[in-house]
Design an enzyme around this catalytic site. Structure first.
Site, short mmCIF file in Angstrom:
data_model
loop_
_atom_site.label_atom_id
_atom_site.label_comp_id
_atom_site.label_asym_id
_atom_site.label_seq_id
_atom_site.Cartn_x
_atom_site.Cartn_y
_atom_site.Cartn_z
N LYS A 170 4.43 29.44 -4.42
CA LYS A 170 4.78 29.38 -2.99
C LYS A 170 3.48 29.64 -2.23
CE LYS A 170 5.50 31.16 0.50
NZ LYS A 170 4.67 30.89 1.71
N GLU A 245 -2.87 41.51 -5.16
CA GLU A 245 -4.25 41.46 -4.64
C GLU A 245 -4.12 41.56 -3.14
OE1 GLU A 245 -6.98 41.37 -6.38
OE2 GLU A 245 -6.28 40.78 -8.36
N CYS A 279 -11.06 38.77 1.96
CA CYS A 279 -10.52 40.10 1.74
C CYS A 279 -11.59 41.08 1.27
CB CYS A 279 -9.39 40.03 0.74
SG CYS A 279 -9.83 39.08 -0.71
N GLU A 369 -7.97 46.46 8.43
CA GLU A 369 -8.57 45.17 8.11
C GLU A 369 -8.46 44.26 9.33
OE1 GLU A 369 -6.51 42.72 5.17
OE2 GLU A 369 -8.46 42.50 4.21
P1 NAD Z 1 0.60 37.55 4.14
O1 NAD Z 1 0.91 38.75 3.34
O2 NAD Z 1 1.25 37.42 5.46
O3 NAD Z 1 0.99 36.22 3.35
C1 NAD Z 1 0.59 35.97 2.03
C2 NAD Z 1 1.63 35.13 1.35
O4 NAD Z 1 2.85 35.88 1.27
C3 NAD Z 1 1.99 33.84 2.08
O5 NAD Z 1 2.26 32.82 1.15
C4 NAD Z 1 3.24 34.21 2.82
O6 NAD Z 1 4.08 33.11 3.10
C5 NAD Z 1 3.90 35.14 1.82
N1 NAD Z 1 4.88 36.08 2.39
C6 NAD Z 1 4.93 36.58 3.65
N2 NAD Z 1 5.99 37.40 3.78
C7 NAD Z 1 6.61 37.42 2.57
C8 NAD Z 1 7.76 38.10 2.07
N3 NAD Z 1 8.51 38.92 2.83
N4 NAD Z 1 8.12 37.92 0.78
C9 NAD Z 1 7.38 37.12 -0.02
N5 NAD Z 1 6.30 36.44 0.41
C10 NAD Z 1 5.91 36.59 1.69
O7 NAD Z 1 -0.96 37.51 4.24
P2 NAD Z 1 -1.87 36.40 4.94
O8 NAD Z 1 -1.90 36.65 6.39
O9 NAD Z 1 -1.45 35.06 4.48
O10 NAD Z 1 -3.28 36.72 4.25
C11 NAD Z 1 -4.15 37.65 4.75
C12 NAD Z 1 -4.11 38.91 3.91
O11 NAD Z 1 -4.30 38.62 2.54
C13 NAD Z 1 -5.20 39.86 4.25
O12 NAD Z 1 -4.70 41.17 4.36
C14 NAD Z 1 -6.17 39.76 3.08
O13 NAD Z 1 -6.97 40.84 2.85
C15 NAD Z 1 -5.26 39.51 1.98
N6 NAD Z 1 -5.98 38.87 0.88
C16 NAD Z 1 -6.26 39.59 -0.25
C17 NAD Z 1 -6.97 39.03 -1.28
C18 NAD Z 1 -7.29 39.78 -2.53
O14 NAD Z 1 -7.64 39.17 -3.52
N7 NAD Z 1 -7.19 41.08 -2.57
C19 NAD Z 1 -7.39 37.72 -1.18
C20 NAD Z 1 -7.09 37.01 -0.02
C21 NAD Z 1 -6.37 37.59 0.99
#
Ligand code: NAD
Length: 462
Positions: A170, A245, A279, A369
């Site tokens: 997803k 992650e 990130c 962040e």
């Molecule tokens: P997000 O958590 O909003 O979304 C990430 C994914 O989760 C998307 O596919 C989203 O559709 C899905 N999602 C959202 N709500 C959900 C739920 N209730 N249940 C299941 N899935 C759900 O994050 P974002 O805004 O897309 O990404 C930014 C964040 O990701 C930042 O905090 C960043 O640091 C983090 N990030 C971490 C890493 C790492 O490797 N540690 C890498 C990239 C991004």
């Protein structure tokens, strides 16, 4: 932009269960470029069934054959590199050169590394009077963010497939076209039907349905800490494996013996690349008080040079969030020395490369962040103070240390509570484990450590 109006399930593009769609917007000009279906729990269930059905055969084929399929996948990604880069650029907004080298280039390297690992990893080992089998965990639910759209997908799917697992992906709402392109590549590479499945959709609908699905054995999630905590709770309640992650607030520690100009310039470049949406970006620069004023000047000049070269952030909400943080930083007493919250262009979700000086460790901008092109510069008194500040957040994903001599930098790095540290500007290594301490996550991606996340052991005693 070409988009599929269905889900890739069981080796074919199938109509979605519901009528809803997600609009994909080019963040550079705010135009809708495509729509993709918004999947429901029904689509997720169909995809999980396909993955379950494909699992026994995929798990049973010799690892060398899985390696051959992964090598074919790598070759398709190479052949379609330009298309990948263009797709990432239109849906994420990153400059094309960056999309070519990083967004397309890194996943190719990672896919290749898992083709090699699948061929060479010891899936059986002898321990005394036992043979230990390293067996695939089963069906993987992979949920990925938009910031490195293809890398995040490949960093989960390639090791899962190498291990013998099957996958339902997803991807993020903002970047589904790259995910569809990846599904096409999987198909072209001859990976058997049902081994990889794609359901596009909203996080709280399709993402949540995938995380909660009882027939998913492992959930691998990359995204925000807030959503990660919920997914961890759901997985824990079901005694299901989970890899998280999450976010970061990494420190770039410049020790007094370092080459200050180099450390500052590389540090600024690190934060501004991908418009700050990394990130592991070193968003807090820590400088000794004696060198502080010079470092602030250097950082402001370096950020100003980025001006026109930086891409937009991914969407309007992200832009508002990042600018809100800049305003909050100033309100809490930080000094704006480059950039600011105003819109640098009439169209597109652009944010000026921004440097906040005189940041103190307790300020919101030093703790949370921001995920945009915003660097915070903090002074420290001595090494102990630098360490306290560096370790003083809930996160622990990455970091950097600069010193005149490597041993001095390494000694400091050993004391940092974080998953990876670049010493004097050390290069990204796609084989080194990547993941967080503390609230930056659970588990590791990339290389052998990333592969073992998808394996479980069975011991046979003789
Ligand atoms: P997000 O958590 O909003 O979304 C990430 C994914 O989760 C998307 O596919 C989203 O559709 C899905 N999602 C959202 N709500 C959900 C739920 N209730 N249940 C299941 N899935 C759900 O994050 P974002 O805004 O897309 O990404 C930014 C964040 O990701 C930042 O905090 C960043 O640091 C983090 N990030 C971490 C890493 C790492 O490797 N540690 C890498 C990239 C991004």
């Amino acid at each position: 932009m070409k988009a599929h109006d269905g889900m890739y399930i069981g080796g074919a593009w199938r109509p979605a269960a519901g009528p809803d769609v997600i609009e994909v917007v080019n963040p550079a000009d705010e135009q809708v470029i495509a729509t993709v279906p918004a999947g429901t729990a029904e689509d997720v269930d169909t995809a999980v069934r396909a993955a379950r059905a494909a699992f026994p055969a995929w798990a049973a084929i010799p690892p060398a054959e899985r390696a051959a399929r992964l090598a074919a996948l790598r070759d398709v990604l190479v052949a379609r590199k330009e298309e990948i880069a263009e797709t990432v650029t239109v849906e994420l907004g990153s400059p094309l050169a960056f999309s070519q080298t990083v967004h397309a280039g890194v996943p190719i390297a990672v896919a290749g590394s898992y083709a090699d690992l699948a061929a060479t990893y010891a899936f059986e080992e002898r321990v005394g009077n036992s043979t230990v089998l390293h067996e695939p965990v089963g069906v993987v639910g992979a949920i990925t963010p938009w910031n490195y759209p293809l890398h995040q997908i490949v960093a989960k799917v390639a090791p899962a497939l190498a291990a013998g697992c099957t996958v339902v992906l997803k991807p993020a709402e903002d970047t589904p076209l790259t995910a569809q392109l990846f599904a096409e590549a999987v198909h072209e590479a001859g990976i058997p039907d049902g081994v990889f499945n794609l359901v596009t959709g909203l996080g709280p609908v399709a993402g949540q349905a995938l995380a909660e699905h009882p027939d998913v054995d492992l959930v691998s999630f990359t995204g925000s800490t807030a959503v990660g905590k919920r997914i961890g709770a759901v997985a824990g309640a079901a005694v299901k494996r989970v890899a998280l992650e999450l976010g970061g607030k990494s420190a770039n520690v410049i020790l007094p013996s370092a080459d200050l100009a180099k450390a500052v310039n590389v540090g600024v470049a690190n934060v501004m690349s991908n418009s700050g949406q990394t990130c592991s970006a070193w968003t807090r620069m820590l400088v000794h008080r004696d060198q502080y004023d010079e470092a602030v000047q250097l950082a402001a000049a370096a950020a100003a040079k980025y001006g026109e070269r930086i891409g937009p952030v991914v969407n309007a909400r992200q832009r508002a969030r990042v600018c809100g943080y800049i305003e909050k930083g100033v309100a809490e007493g930080a000094r704006l020395v480059a950039g600011g919250p105003g819109s640098p262009r009439e169209q597109g979700y652009f944010v000026s490369p921004t440097v906040l000086a005189d940041v103190t460790p307790d300020m919101t901008v030093a703790q949370e962040e921001i995920f945009g092109p915003v660097l915070c510069v903090l002074p420290y008194e001595d090494e102990e103070d630098a360490l306290r500040i560096a370790n003083g957040t809930v996160y622990g994903l990455a970091g950097a240390v600069w010193a005149g001599d490597e041993a001095e930098a390494v000694a400091f790095a050993r004391r940092m509570d974080t998953g990876q540290v670049d010493i004097n500007g050390g290069r990204f290594n796609p084989l080194a484990p990547f993941g967080g301490y503390k609230q930056s996550g659970v588990g590791r991606e990339l290389g052998t450590h990333g592969l073992t996340e998808y394996l479980q052991t069975k011991s046979l005693q003789f």
